[in-house]
Design an enzyme around this catalytic site. Structure first.
Site, PDB file in Angstrom:
ATOM      1  CG  ASP A 151      -1.898   0.982   1.311  1.00 46.72           C
ATOM      2  OD1 ASP A 151      -2.070   1.843   0.514  1.00 46.72           O
ATOM      3  OD2 ASP A 151      -2.881   0.868   1.973  1.00 46.72           O
ATOM      4  CG  ASP A 211      -9.253   3.462   1.211  1.00 46.83           C
ATOM      5  OD1 ASP A 211      -8.395   3.369   0.469  1.00 46.83           O
ATOM      6  OD2 ASP A 211      -8.708   3.269   2.494  1.00 46.83           O
TER       7      ASP A 211
HETATM    8  C1  GLA Z   1      -5.314   2.480   2.729  1.00 48.23           C
HETATM    9  C2  GLA Z   1      -5.854   1.048   2.001  1.00 48.23           C
HETATM   10  C3  GLA Z   1      -6.932   0.500   2.497  1.00 48.23           C
HETATM   11  C4  GLA Z   1      -6.293  -0.066   4.001  1.00 48.23           C
HETATM   12  C5  GLA Z   1      -5.746   1.154   4.771  1.00 48.23           C
HETATM   13  C6  GLA Z   1      -5.089   0.734   5.965  1.00 48.23           C
HETATM   14  O1  GLA Z   1      -6.384   3.400   3.054  1.00 48.23           O
HETATM   15  O2  GLA Z   1      -6.475   1.699   0.731  1.00 48.23           O
HETATM   16  O3  GLA Z   1      -7.492  -0.668   1.887  1.00 48.23           O
HETATM   17  O4  GLA Z   1      -5.273  -1.029   3.565  1.00 48.23           O
HETATM   18  O5  GLA Z   1      -4.750   2.075   3.823  1.00 48.23           O
HETATM   19  O6  GLA Z   1      -4.417   1.615   6.680  1.00 48.23           O
END
Ligand code: GLA
Length: 385
Positions: A151, A211
């Site tokens: 990520d 997200d």
């Molecule tokens: C980002 C990702 C999410 C999750 C969070 C965790 O926002 O897009 O899917 O993994 O980080 O902190």
């Protein structure tokens, strides 16, 4: 049976395009169909723990999800502790023994996934892999991790956006050297047109958007926004419109049916994001309807797309390996509406037989078109032969 042929074709295409053929052939084996499983983030966020992960594995192994194809049990952010004096990452106090957890999950015939960032810190400000890529890949392999979500997060502070492909490739190479087969999930929210290069740096899936949240607007914005990306997905490498919110409680049953139908038509990874240890039969039924999951997992591996739209009424279609097509008749409007499929829009002339996949019944033979009454925010999902 079709896979060796597809792998060979993919390899040829990859070689012609100058991408490592072996790399794509390997990806192909790991994620020939979109990965399925569970991820801790949507429901538990930083409250994830060894106990939460074991409970998810127990549920999947005993409630029919494993038989339906849900195999990966994925730990998201917030598992990390500090690095030891040698720089080796340690889990935090909520994960007393990662190897033992992996052994437990594996003993159930399931696979375990882990999460990190190429930046110094993860999005929840835990330790990232920056400067420790090789070491972390070795550690994950030693634990027996089968899936890594990587990520971007704070990597934005240390790299330029144009360096993204190289940064993702660096971890892919480290994972390969570590030697344990691992599904590689790129998460950088669709920046830099990731769908154009995600597969060439070893990605089996890449997030295409920001997200998701557990509400109808967020789910629709993401799901219905995928149109046009279908040409970048295929066996071994998938567009990822983010994890499922089915069962998290803030959408109606029809809205969750829309969510699941759309993700399956999109050939999206299916990572349940709810608390599997406390789920209703209705939620389990949505996640495991075999005819709907089969659409997602169809071996042809084609991502569906929108074929028509009239105001809030959208029709999406996905061709299947057996020559039939699955069509989603979606009503994004605020009241019950008739939604129609014109057979010509999916290249069918004359008559076709129709099966209702959620209702699990044959509806008979129809001429030229098919119309269903679709509830507000709902869907009718049909197979057309
Ligand atoms: C980002 C990702 C999410 C999750 C969070 C965790 O926002 O897009 O899917 O993994 O980080 O902190």
């Amino acid at each position: 049976m079709r896979l060796p042929w597809i792998a060979k074709t993919l390899t040829t295409v990859a070689v012609l395009c100058g991408v490592s053929g072996t790399l794509l052939a390997q990806s192909m084996q790991l994620a020939a169909t979109p990965p399925m499983g569970w991820n801790s983030w949507n429901h538990f966020a930083c409250k994830v723990s060894d106990a939460v992960v074991r409970a998810a594995a127990d549920a999947i192994a005993s409630n029919g999800m494993k038989q339906a194809g849900y195999i990966y049990v994925n730990i998201d952010d917030c598992w990390q502790g500090k690095r030891n004096e040698k720089g080796i990452i340690q889990p935090n106090e909520r994960f007393p023994d990662m190897k033992a957890l992996a052994d437990y999950v594996h003993s159930k015939g399931l696979k375990l996934g882990i999460y990190s960032s190429p930046g110094p810190l993860t999005c929840a400000k835990y330790e990232g892999s920056y400067g420790h890529e090789e070491q972390d890949a070795q550690t994950y392999a030693g634990w027996g991790m089968d899936y890594l979500k990587y990520d971007w997060c704070s990597a934005a502070k240390v790299y330029k956006p144009s360096e993204m492909p190289a940064v993702y490739k660096k971890m892919y190479d480290a994972l390969k050297r570590a030697g344990h087969p691992i599904v590689y999930s790129l998460c950088q929210y669709g920046m830099e047109q990731v769908w154009e290069w995600g597969a060439s740096v070893g990605g089996n899936l890449w997030r295409t958007t920001d997200d998701i949240s557990d509400n109808y607007e967020s789910m629709c914005f993401i799901g219905f926004g995928q149109n046009g990306l279908q040409k970048f997905a295929g066996p071994g490498h998938w567009n990822d419109p983010d994890m499922l919110e089915v069962g998290n409680g803030k959408m109606t049953k029809d809205e969750y049916l829309t969510h699941m139908s759309l993700w399956c038509i999109l050939a999206a990874p299916l990572l349940a994001g709810n608390d599997l240890s406390k789920m209703t039969q209705a939620t389990l039924g949505i996640l495991t309807n075999p005819e709907v999951v089969a659409v997602d997992q169809d071996p042809k591996g084609v991502e569906g797309h929108r074929i028509s739209q009239v105001g809030p009424l959208e029709v999406w279609a996905k061709p299947l390996a057996d020559g039939s097509q699955v069509v989603g008749l979606f009503n994004r409007g605020e009241s019950m509406n008739p939604v129609s499929l014109d057979f010509r829009d999916i290249g069918v002339s004359g008559s076709a037989t129709i099966r209702d996949l959620w209702g699990r019944k044959d509806l008979g033979s129809f001429q030229d078109h098919f119309t269903a009454s679709v509830p507000k925010h709902g869907v009718v999902m049909i197979k057309v032969k």
